[in-house]
Scaffold this active site. Sequence first.
Site, PDB file in Angstrom:
ATOM      1  N   GLU A  69      33.147  43.216  43.131  1.00 19.09           N
ATOM      2  CA  GLU A  69      33.924  44.172  43.931  1.00 19.09           C
ATOM      3  C   GLU A  69      32.893  45.000  44.881  1.00 19.09           C
ATOM      4  O   GLU A  69      33.382  45.414  45.878  1.00 19.09           O
ATOM      5  CB  GLU A  69      34.874  45.102  43.064  1.00 19.09           C
ATOM      6  CG  GLU A  69      36.147  44.181  42.396  1.00 19.09           C
ATOM      7  CD  GLU A  69      35.516  43.273  41.418  1.00 19.09           C
ATOM      8  OE1 GLU A  69      36.391  42.301  40.963  1.00 19.09           O
ATOM      9  OE2 GLU A  69      34.386  43.339  40.542  1.00 19.09           O
ATOM     10  N   GLN A 103      41.326  41.568  43.573  1.00 17.54           N
ATOM     11  CA  GLN A 103      42.506  40.855  43.108  1.00 17.54           C
ATOM     12  C   GLN A 103      43.594  41.758  42.202  1.00 17.54           C
ATOM     13  O   GLN A 103      44.623  41.085  42.141  1.00 17.54           O
ATOM     14  CB  GLN A 103      41.986  39.767  42.136  1.00 17.54           C
ATOM     15  CG  GLN A 103      42.647  38.420  41.556  1.00 17.54           C
ATOM     16  CD  GLN A 103      41.826  37.542  40.929  1.00 17.54           C
ATOM     17  OE1 GLN A 103      41.486  37.471  39.805  1.00 17.54           O
ATOM     18  NE2 GLN A 103      41.503  36.407  41.676  1.00 17.54           N
ATOM     19  N   ASP A 121      43.112  47.263  39.168  1.00 17.36           N
ATOM     20  CA  ASP A 121      41.932  47.574  38.176  1.00 17.36           C
ATOM     21  C   ASP A 121      40.601  47.244  38.309  1.00 17.36           C
ATOM     22  O   ASP A 121      39.825  47.655  37.525  1.00 17.36           O
ATOM     23  CB  ASP A 121      42.708  47.074  36.684  1.00 17.36           C
ATOM     24  CG  ASP A 121      44.234  47.114  36.745  1.00 17.36           C
ATOM     25  OD1 ASP A 121      44.885  46.377  37.616  1.00 17.36           O
ATOM     26  OD2 ASP A 121      44.535  47.495  35.719  1.00 17.36           O
ATOM     27  N   PRO A 124      34.521  49.045  40.383  1.00 13.73           N
ATOM     28  CA  PRO A 124      33.062  48.778  40.590  1.00 13.73           C
ATOM     29  C   PRO A 124      32.762  48.777  42.155  1.00 13.73           C
ATOM     30  O   PRO A 124      31.632  49.004  42.454  1.00 13.73           O
ATOM     31  CB  PRO A 124      32.866  47.295  40.212  1.00 13.73           C
ATOM     32  CG  PRO A 124      33.782  46.972  39.182  1.00 13.73           C
ATOM     33  CD  PRO A 124      35.199  47.998  39.510  1.00 13.73           C
ATOM     34  N   HIS A 147      45.324  45.190  34.154  1.00 10.68           N
ATOM     35  CA  HIS A 147      45.957  44.290  35.045  1.00 10.68           C
ATOM     36  C   HIS A 147      47.261  45.169  35.783  1.00 10.68           C
ATOM     37  O   HIS A 147      48.195  44.512  36.327  1.00 10.68           O
ATOM     38  CB  HIS A 147      46.433  42.885  34.961  1.00 10.68           C
ATOM     39  CG  HIS A 147      45.160  42.045  34.343  1.00 10.68           C
ATOM     40  ND1 HIS A 147      44.620  42.164  33.453  1.00 10.68           N
ATOM     41  CD2 HIS A 147      44.659  41.184  35.319  1.00 10.68           C
ATOM     42  CE1 HIS A 147      43.721  41.253  33.204  1.00 10.68           C
ATOM     43  NE2 HIS A 147      43.581  40.630  34.295  1.00 10.68           N
TER      44      HIS A 147
END
Length: 334
Positions: free
Chosen positions: A57, A79, A82, A86, A126
């Site tokens: 990320e 995606q 959560d 990073p 998630h």
Amino acid sequence: MNMIEAINSAHKVMMARDPDVVVFGEDVGYFGGVFRATAGLQEQFGKQRCFDAPISEGGIVGTAVGMAAYGLKPLIEIQFADYIYPGYDQIVSEVARMRYRTAGEWTMPMVIRSPYGGGIFGGQTHSQSPEALFTHVAGLKVVIPSTPYDAKGLLIAAIEDPDPVVFFEPKRIYNGPFDGHHDRPVTPWAKRPEAQVPDDYYTVPLGQARIAREGAELTVITYGTMVHVAVAAAEDNGVDAEVIDLRTLVPLDIKTIEASVKKTGRVLVVQEATRTSGFGAELAALVQERCFYHLEAPVERVAGWDTPYPHAYEWAYFPGPKRLKMALEKVMAD
């Protein structure tokens, strides 16, 4: 269209309209995204404009920074919200500050999309709602739609904006609105007027809230999934509540909030995220600062628990009909 189809349509419209729009992220190319929001883009526009990125990320956001500084308009997907942590350093230290640190010479015309919130039993990694972390960062705009029509129009407006936009998509309402009842079937978007989404280009302005339900007794301020929960709670409990769908948290449409609160005199703030230091606290403070002498009762908040996201107790974690009913009764009784 449902919300996924509307978001996909926004991609296609802008990629066809502007050759500088580039889409990339984890699994967004060949696979079309884990929720299929980018389905068909690589096939239609080629691998140079829609491609998969490594699972990094920080690398995804950092690459987008270089593209935006160069003059492209990167539209990237993280995606799940959560997974955004990073990349948070790049977002705060580079993305948000570029216009300021270059005295306006460079801008960051980029959008960071990410599904957020609960509703799919995804557990702690998630299902998080980290929007408050980004509303606190000067230089970022934060958008959270609640309908397919708004999702497409807001995303197009975000792509065209010269400044960076964090675009959170409530995945619980991707396929249909959610009223908070575990045992009530979801009404398909196709049967609702908010799903009448034009195929072609249009925008919904950033910083302009929507009155999701008109009322005179009480103002409910909310966004995303909780808009539908708040509307259902007002109707189920016979409260003449006005429900404000913020659409964008930054910039905030404070004028619409002020006008509603001065009309009703009572305020309930609803968020799915954890209570402490959530964006709802900022909303409550702003109402107190600007509308204190119009208030007939203290501002009430309903939010998620102050705990890591509970997988097994997801439906209890959600601000649902029972908790909103208690809050509505409390505000109306004061």
